[in-house]
Scaffold this motif. Sequence first.
Motif, PDB file in Angstrom:
ATOM      1  N   LEU A 302      58.590  97.227  -9.642  1.00  0.00           N
ATOM      2  CA  LEU A 302      60.270  97.707  -9.812  1.00  0.00           C
ATOM      3  C   LEU A 302      61.149  98.011  -9.127  1.00  0.00           C
ATOM      4  CD1 LEU A 302      60.048 100.282 -12.651  1.00  0.00           C
ATOM      5  CD2 LEU A 302      61.556  97.540 -13.007  1.00  0.00           C
ATOM      6  N   PHE A 309      66.724  91.783  -6.534  1.00  0.00           N
ATOM      7  CA  PHE A 309      67.916  90.689  -7.610  1.00  0.00           C
ATOM      8  C   PHE A 309      68.400  91.915  -8.331  1.00  0.00           C
ATOM      9  CE2 PHE A 309      63.703  88.422  -7.105  1.00  0.00           C
ATOM     10  CZ  PHE A 309      63.783  87.260  -6.886  1.00  0.00           C
ATOM     11  N   HIS A 310      68.434  92.422  -8.664  1.00  0.00           N
ATOM     12  CA  HIS A 310      68.924  93.718 -10.004  1.00  0.00           C
ATOM     13  C   HIS A 310      69.424  94.769  -9.013  1.00  0.00           C
ATOM     14  CE1 HIS A 310      66.419  90.900 -12.228  1.00  0.00           C
ATOM     15  NE2 HIS A 310      65.664  91.434 -11.898  1.00  0.00           N
ATOM     16  N   GLU A 312      72.677  96.235  -9.996  1.00  0.00           N
ATOM     17  CA  GLU A 312      73.001  96.912 -10.544  1.00  0.00           C
ATOM     18  C   GLU A 312      72.724  97.965 -11.598  1.00  0.00           C
ATOM     19  OE1 GLU A 312      72.813  93.355  -9.959  1.00  0.00           O
ATOM     20  OE2 GLU A 312      72.525  92.392 -12.248  1.00  0.00           O
ATOM     21  N   ILE A 313      71.297  97.562 -11.631  1.00  0.00           N
ATOM     22  CA  ILE A 313      70.572  98.995 -12.979  1.00  0.00           C
ATOM     23  C   ILE A 313      69.927 100.059 -11.710  1.00  0.00           C
ATOM     24  CG2 ILE A 313      69.323  96.793 -13.605  1.00  0.00           C
ATOM     25  CD1 ILE A 313      66.438  98.457 -12.109  1.00  0.00           C
ATOM     26  N   ILE A 314      70.125 100.184 -10.100  1.00  0.00           N
ATOM     27  CA  ILE A 314      70.376 101.176 -10.208  1.00  0.00           C
ATOM     28  C   ILE A 314      71.455 101.922 -10.092  1.00  0.00           C
ATOM     29  CG2 ILE A 314      69.332 102.269  -7.144  1.00  0.00           C
ATOM     30  CD1 ILE A 314      68.658  99.774  -6.883  1.00  0.00           C
ATOM     31  N   PRO A 315      71.284 104.135 -10.133  1.00  0.00           N
ATOM     32  CA  PRO A 315      72.742 104.419  -9.999  1.00  0.00           C
ATOM     33  C   PRO A 315      73.634 104.378  -8.982  1.00  0.00           C
ATOM     34  CG  PRO A 315      71.123 105.020 -11.580  1.00  0.00           C
ATOM     35  CD  PRO A 315      70.561 104.454 -10.659  1.00  0.00           C
ATOM     36  N   THR A 316      74.711 104.543  -8.650  1.00  0.00           N
ATOM     37  CA  THR A 316      75.915 104.588  -8.193  1.00  0.00           C
ATOM     38  C   THR A 316      75.060 105.133  -6.886  1.00  0.00           C
ATOM     39  OG1 THR A 316      77.125 104.066 -10.037  1.00  0.00           O
ATOM     40  CG2 THR A 316      78.142 103.465  -7.721  1.00  0.00           C
ATOM     41  N   LEU A 318      72.239 107.073  -6.740  1.00  0.00           N
ATOM     42  CA  LEU A 318      71.081 106.973  -6.155  1.00  0.00           C
ATOM     43  C   LEU A 318      71.151 105.476  -4.412  1.00  0.00           C
ATOM     44  CD1 LEU A 318      68.572 107.181  -6.139  1.00  0.00           C
ATOM     45  CD2 LEU A 318      67.436 105.610  -7.431  1.00  0.00           C
ATOM     46  N   TRP A 421      60.234  86.930  -8.629  1.00  0.00           N
ATOM     47  CA  TRP A 421      61.405  86.280 -10.330  1.00  0.00           C
ATOM     48  C   TRP A 421      61.364  87.875 -10.446  1.00  0.00           C
ATOM     49  CZ3 TRP A 421      56.583  84.052 -10.468  1.00  0.00           C
ATOM     50  CH2 TRP A 421      55.943  82.703  -9.723  1.00  0.00           C
ATOM     51  N   GLY A 422      61.969  89.145  -9.848  1.00  0.00           N
ATOM     52  CA  GLY A 422      62.653  90.560 -10.793  1.00  0.00           C
ATOM     53  C   GLY A 422      61.342  90.621 -11.498  1.00  0.00           C
ATOM     54  N   PHE A 423      62.976  91.143 -12.028  1.00  0.00           N
ATOM     55  CA  PHE A 423      61.687  91.570 -13.893  1.00  0.00           C
ATOM     56  C   PHE A 423      61.007  90.357 -15.009  1.00  0.00           C
ATOM     57  CE2 PHE A 423      65.034  95.235 -14.745  1.00  0.00           C
ATOM     58  CZ  PHE A 423      64.284  96.341 -13.077  1.00  0.00           C
ATOM     59  N   ILE A 424      61.382  89.218 -14.380  1.00  0.00           N
ATOM     60  CA  ILE A 424      60.549  88.193 -15.390  1.00  0.00           C
ATOM     61  C   ILE A 424      59.155  88.073 -14.827  1.00  0.00           C
ATOM     62  CG2 ILE A 424      60.629  85.820 -15.581  1.00  0.00           C
ATOM     63  CD1 ILE A 424      62.431  86.639 -17.155  1.00  0.00           C
ATOM     64  N   ILE A 427      57.527  91.183 -16.427  1.00  0.00           N
ATOM     65  CA  ILE A 427      57.128  91.374 -17.476  1.00  0.00           C
ATOM     66  C   ILE A 427      55.699  89.962 -18.152  1.00  0.00           C
ATOM     67  CG2 ILE A 427      57.936  90.793 -19.788  1.00  0.00           C
ATOM     68  CD1 ILE A 427      58.822  93.857 -18.942  1.00  0.00           C
TER      69      ILE A 427
ATOM     70  N   PHE B 120      68.952  85.457 -14.180  1.00  0.00           N
ATOM     71  CA  PHE B 120      69.436  84.511 -12.940  1.00  0.00           C
ATOM     72  C   PHE B 120      69.451  83.351 -13.440  1.00  0.00           C
ATOM     73  CE2 PHE B 120      64.737  87.258 -13.004  1.00  0.00           C
ATOM     74  CZ  PHE B 120      65.430  87.890 -10.991  1.00  0.00           C
ATOM     75  N   MET B 123      67.736  79.702 -11.895  1.00  0.00           N
ATOM     76  CA  MET B 123      67.034  79.248 -12.146  1.00  0.00           C
ATOM     77  C   MET B 123      66.763  78.846 -13.026  1.00  0.00           C
ATOM     78  SD  MET B 123      63.498  82.333 -13.016  1.00  0.00           S
ATOM     79  CE  MET B 123      63.139  83.222 -12.156  1.00  0.00           C
ATOM     80  N   GLU B 269      70.537 102.345 -14.587  1.00  0.00           N
ATOM     81  CA  GLU B 269      71.926 102.087 -15.246  1.00  0.00           C
ATOM     82  C   GLU B 269      72.505 100.893 -16.072  1.00  0.00           C
ATOM     83  OE1 GLU B 269      74.687 104.407 -13.217  1.00  0.00           O
ATOM     84  OE2 GLU B 269      75.610 102.974 -12.348  1.00  0.00           O
ATOM     85  N   ARG B 270      71.769  99.842 -15.993  1.00  0.00           N
ATOM     86  CA  ARG B 270      71.824  98.775 -16.692  1.00  0.00           C
ATOM     87  C   ARG B 270      70.701  98.938 -17.223  1.00  0.00           C
ATOM     88  NH1 ARG B 270      75.932  94.635 -15.168  1.00  0.00           N
ATOM     89  NH2 ARG B 270      74.510  93.206 -16.224  1.00  0.00           N
ATOM     90  N   ALA B 277      64.174  90.668 -19.865  1.00  0.00           N
ATOM     91  CA  ALA B 277      62.895  90.600 -19.761  1.00  0.00           C
ATOM     92  C   ALA B 277      61.992  91.080 -20.508  1.00  0.00           C
ATOM     93  CB  ALA B 277      63.047  91.090 -17.956  1.00  0.00           C
ATOM     94  N   MET B 280      61.426  89.309 -23.522  1.00  0.00           N
ATOM     95  CA  MET B 280      60.023  87.672 -23.214  1.00  0.00           C
ATOM     96  C   MET B 280      58.573  88.263 -24.201  1.00  0.00           C
ATOM     97  SD  MET B 280      57.594  86.449 -20.308  1.00  0.00           S
ATOM     98  CE  MET B 280      58.357  86.398 -19.003  1.00  0.00           C
TER      99      MET B 280
END
Lengths: 499, 367
Positions: A302, A309-310, A312-316, A318, A421-424, A427, B120, B123, B269-270, B277, B280
């Motif tokens: 994670l 890649f992501h 934006e998901i991390i709170p500001t 942090l 490939w990040g979250f993809i 998963i 992505f 991708m 946050e998001r 994801a 899937m």
Amino acid sequence: MRRRTNKSKGIFPCQLTELEKKLHEDYFLDSPDLTTKQIDFDNKSCVILYLNHMVRKQYLYNQLIKPIQFSTTASYEQFKRIVPVAGDEALNTLDAIGEELIGGAACVYIEGEDYALTFPVPKLEKRNPERAEAESLIFGPKISFTESLDTNLNIVHWRMDTKTLKVEKFIIGNTVPTEVRLIYLEELANEDNVIEMRRRLEELSVDDIIESSTLTQYIEDNSYTIFPQFLVTELPDRFCYSLKEGKLGLLVDKSPTGIIAPINFLSFFESTEDLYTRWSMGSFIRVMRIVAMFISVVLTPLYVAALTFHYEIIPTALLVSLGHSRSRVPFPPLIEAFVLEILIELVREAGARLPTKVGQTMGIVGGIVIGQAVVQAGFTSNILIIIVALSALASYTAPSYLMGSAIRIIRFPIILLAGMWGFIGIIFSLSFIVIHLIKQRSLNRPYFAPIYPFQPRDVDNSLIRLPFLSSNKRAYSGSPKKITRFKKPNKNKPKDIDE
Amino acid sequence: MKTPLQIPIDKKIKAVYLLLIIHTMQVGVGIAGLPRFIFAEAKQDSWISLLLAGIIIHIVVAIIIFVLRTYPNTDLLGVLSYCFGNIFGKILGMIFTFYFFLVFLSILLNYVEFVQVFIFPRMPSWFISLLLISLVFYAVYSGLRVAVGTCIVFYFATFWIALLLIEPITMIEFDHYFPIFHASPTEILEGARITTYSLLGFELLWLIYPFIQDQRKIGRYAQGAVAITILYGLYVVIVSIGYFSADQLEEKIWPLLTMFKILSLPMFERFDILAVALWMMVILPNLIMFAWMISYSCKRVCGFKQKHSLVAFLLVALIISSIVQKRENVNAFTTFIGEIGFGFGILFPLLILPFAIFHRWKGKKQS
């Protein structure tokens, strides 16, 4: 104890020297340890043969040689009567006698007779049962299995004083035969399981099973998966508890661990300690172990995925401290995580290989000194150190060493995919692992039970634990012959508050 | 083809699983866009359309089970050859297989679209489909039991996502629901028609029927599954109507996923990125079950080995997904699938019903 080979023809009757010579040259290949003792009687003479290092000498002199020396006549009937050693066998081939001698027997032959008599007087080097090391319990029985099958059987029988305990004997190994015992409770163990296990053991034809953990790798369902399909334990109480659940147990000679089969995935996160502590504690700890497994697998990936890649998901809030701590790190998160994960694995492996005292020092040097230095040198960020340490710690909560190692290893490909490939990627790999687990079988039973095949009634035997009086059923997924452990006590009608 | 199927007992599955399999089959890509589809037709009365569609689907499922029970232990292909003879039955079977393939493709392309829009953008499509297809292959290759198991486990792994709509629920404007009964009956009917094809997936019953262990209970569990789906759909639709204004809802392509955007957890946050994801895991059961249906009906119709047809059609799907690029094409394709899906899913059982009744009547007369 050995597998009899009846290839060689009988050599009897023969001269004493002839037998001695043949054993010495043909069977023992001029071994310096074959000892002979000739005793002459009035009309004929007899000889006692044994391997020097395989017998208990004091016992041999007092119980075997002495009575024969003072015997009046030389006949097998007379010897059997005056020798107090039990378990004598009449053998007439060279190979059979040789095998007995290796097993620690003494062979008596009277000149001109048709067969020879062997008496077992073996000397076995073994240690006493000690505290369990690899699966130590804080609370509960401390004894562990030893390398001697005799001792292990003794412990099992002592713990399970019931007449339905059935023990079957198998001898496996062509060059080095090893004794294997299949143990189960006849009133509980599922017939199909017993037949399947018997078939696998009988069909196994290898030169040598080294140890019980290698035996599991010979007889397991799928050798190509990373997940263990049989539980290997050094704790007799775990072993006996599983037997009482209707499972099968295997004990292998020369091996300090027992094998339990069939088993399912969640059982690897159970410990008998959950039973000894109160039910609420046991349940909490069991759930915690499963969560820990999940954390251990997912946390580092994670981090890598979020930072690569992501963002934006991390709170500001942090993100600021993360950015600050990563600002000096010149590598992408993937490399950073890999460096640290491998470092932890190195410390673990070095700690395991080194002698205990040095190992502790190494742990401190590796963990604290290198960890500090790595951050200061700007190789990794502080937060990653926390995450990696946490997931390493979490992976050690699995009571089974094999499962803990499996979890640590599957983390690496997931980190790699997360970095690409990040979250993809995460998963994808989790889905793959789940499908893979559903596919596995343990002794032809589904491995991922009770989640699939879904057995909601098994919750009190897998995920959590309930008070014993209210959970009186064995696990359905273990398919024992009898599901109910005992009859539930009759409940009195609940009284009103101040009745 | 007419001979009753003999399925070995260890290949059979319990009827209870239908409850979750059919539900997961119905809720897939469709549910993400469902509120927009219905809203376009029935406005704030969408929930009436949805209920109406629910009733229709319940009836259709009952018909399917009635038809399957008429003939001795057989599946769609058996039923077809009973009704239309062997040759026509086979041709219809092939058409059905092709339809399943198209549905498979539309799910695949839609998910690729999700990923490209939300996570992505650059991708390549073929790569995302490759990831999905490799998982589908791995699950289906091990047989129906593993395929079903994957559905069950993935359901448990993802059902909690729906509970995360709590935050949008607190922001619902109740004005958006009024006035009730504003839409004309034709609009409501049109909405219901569109809903039905978003909630297709119960066609699975046609093929899985002989694999069920306790066939008496099929009705109860299949209907239960439909009921769960309808409730779930109602939940999503009602929350979306309340949360979005009319204009917004019409232009949001996937209202459900958009609603996850406002969700923020202390460490996260998001949430929408993770939700897409995780989606899937929601659509994998669909793909897996459709892949199983295609490979199995190929075996029944043409006698191909399941392994071979599986590999072949997955490869074709991969190639097609790498060719289709534009959002408009995917959209048009999905709409097209919906149109023909209405025929295959809803109208076909109605068509076949008289044959089954006739068969039963004949059987009674003979005895």
